[in-house]
Design a protein around this motif. Structure first.
Motif, PDB file in Angstrom:
ATOM      1  N   GLU A 118       0.835  -1.207   0.000  1.00  0.00           N
ATOM      2  CA  GLU A 118       0.000   0.000   0.000  1.00  0.00           C
ATOM      3  C   GLU A 118       0.873   1.263   0.000  1.00  0.00           C
ATOM      4  O   GLU A 118       0.556   2.252  -0.658  1.00  0.00           O
ATOM      5  CB  GLU A 118      -0.927   0.029   1.221  1.00  0.00           C
ATOM      6  CG  GLU A 118      -1.898  -1.128   1.306  1.00  0.00           C
ATOM      7  CD  GLU A 118      -1.278  -2.414   1.856  1.00  0.00           C
ATOM      8  OE1 GLU A 118      -0.176  -2.361   2.453  1.00  0.00           O
ATOM      9  OE2 GLU A 118      -1.887  -3.478   1.669  1.00  0.00           O
ATOM     10  N   ASP A 164       2.275   1.758  -3.473  1.00  0.00           N
ATOM     11  CA  ASP A 164       1.238   2.305  -4.362  1.00  0.00           C
ATOM     12  C   ASP A 164       1.138   3.818  -4.193  1.00  0.00           C
ATOM     13  O   ASP A 164       1.058   4.568  -5.170  1.00  0.00           O
ATOM     14  CB  ASP A 164      -0.126   1.666  -4.061  1.00  0.00           C
ATOM     15  CG  ASP A 164      -0.217   0.223  -4.542  1.00  0.00           C
ATOM     16  OD1 ASP A 164       0.634  -0.190  -5.361  1.00  0.00           O
ATOM     17  OD2 ASP A 164      -1.134  -0.493  -4.080  1.00  0.00           O
ATOM     18  N   THR A 182       2.081   6.605  -7.022  1.00  0.00           N
ATOM     19  CA  THR A 182       1.067   7.572  -7.456  1.00  0.00           C
ATOM     20  C   THR A 182       1.535   9.008  -7.242  1.00  0.00           C
ATOM     21  O   THR A 182       1.376   9.866  -8.113  1.00  0.00           O
ATOM     22  CB  THR A 182      -0.252   7.342  -6.692  1.00  0.00           C
ATOM     23  OG1 THR A 182      -0.703   6.009  -6.950  1.00  0.00           O
ATOM     24  CG2 THR A 182      -1.323   8.329  -7.133  1.00  0.00           C
TER      25      THR A 182
END
Length: 201
Positions: A94, A97, A101
Motif C-alpha cells: 500500500e 502504491d 502515485t
C-alpha cells in the motif's frame, strides 16, 4: 563509537511507542503528497533522514516490494578501504502504491535522468522540520523522542515487539555491529508486554 541509548539520563524515552507511531502515520496521511510519502518512508524503512534524501526511483522495487538504501555510516573492507553498503528493506504494498502515485515512480524508472534523481529534493534539516511538525500535529508530547531519530528507534522497537529476528533487523537498519541492534531487545512497557505475551499463548 558513541553508545546508542533508548532512554536519556533521566529515564525519558528516546523512541516513539506503538501508539505514537500510529498517530504519526495518521497525521502524515493528512499532509500533501510530498510530506506524506517522506514520513511514510521513514516510518516503514527506519532509515535516517540523510539516507532518505538519497532515495531515487531506481532504488524503489515496486514488484519486489523493497526500497534500497545506501548505508551512510562509514564501513571498511578487509583491506581497510571505505566500502559502500546498500540494503534492501521490505515495505508494505500500500505504501509503494502511494509512493508510485505521488511521485510517478514507474514512469520515472523509464527515464535514465529521472530514475537517478532524488525523490525528495530536500536537505536533512528540512526533513527534520517536516517530521517534527507532523509529530506535533499528531499530538505527540514534546520531548527528545519527538524527532526523526525517535521514529527510527521506534521502528527498531516495533520490529522487536513483532518478533523480527535481530539479524534481519540489523540488516534492515544498516548496523555494522549486532550489539547496536541488540539494544532494541531491551524494550520495556507496552512493547515488552507484547513480547512477553508470546510466552503466555
Amino acid at each position: 563509537m558513541s553508545e546508542m541509548r533508548l532512554y536519556d539520563t533521566d529515564g525519558n524515552r528516546l523512541y516513539l511507542n506503538a501508539e505514537e507511531r500510529a498517530a504519526f502515520l495518521a497525521a502524515a496521511k493528512r499532509r500533501p503528497a510530498r510530506d506524506r510519502t517522506l514520513c511514510e518512508t521513514l516510518h516503514f524503512t527506519g532509515c535516517r533522514p540523510s539516507e532518505l534524501i538519497e532515495i531515487t526511483p531506481a532504488r524503489v522495487d515496486l514488484s519486489g516490494g523493497t526500497v534500497t538504501l545506501r548505508t551512510l555510516k562509514k564501513r571498511k573492507d578487509s583491506s581497510g578501504y571505505q566500502k559502500t553498503v546498500f540494503r534492501a528493506v521490505p515495505v508494505p504494498p500500500e505504501y509503494l502504491d502511494t509512493l508510485n502515485t505521488a511521485h510517478g515512480i514507474r514512469e520515472a524508472q523509464k527515464s535514465y535522468k529521472r530514475m537517478s534523481t532524488p525523490i525528495w529534493d530536500l536537505t536533512r534539516q528540512r526533513v527534520g522540520q517536516i517530521v517534527k511538525a507532523v509529530m506535533k500535529e499528531a499530538g505527540i508530547a514534546e520531548g527528545k523522542h519527538r524527532c526523526p531519530k525517535g521514529l527510527r528507534h521506534g521502528y527498531g522497537i516495533n520490529a522487536t515487539a513483532k518478533g523480527i529476528q535481530l539479524h534481519m533487523l540489523q540488516k534492515w537498519m544498516g548496523h555494522a555491529d549486532m550489539k547496536v541492534t541488540a539494544i532494541y531487545a531491551t524494550a520495556i512497557g507496552q512493547e515488552e508486554q507484547e513480547i512477553a505475551a508470546r510466552m503466555w499463548d
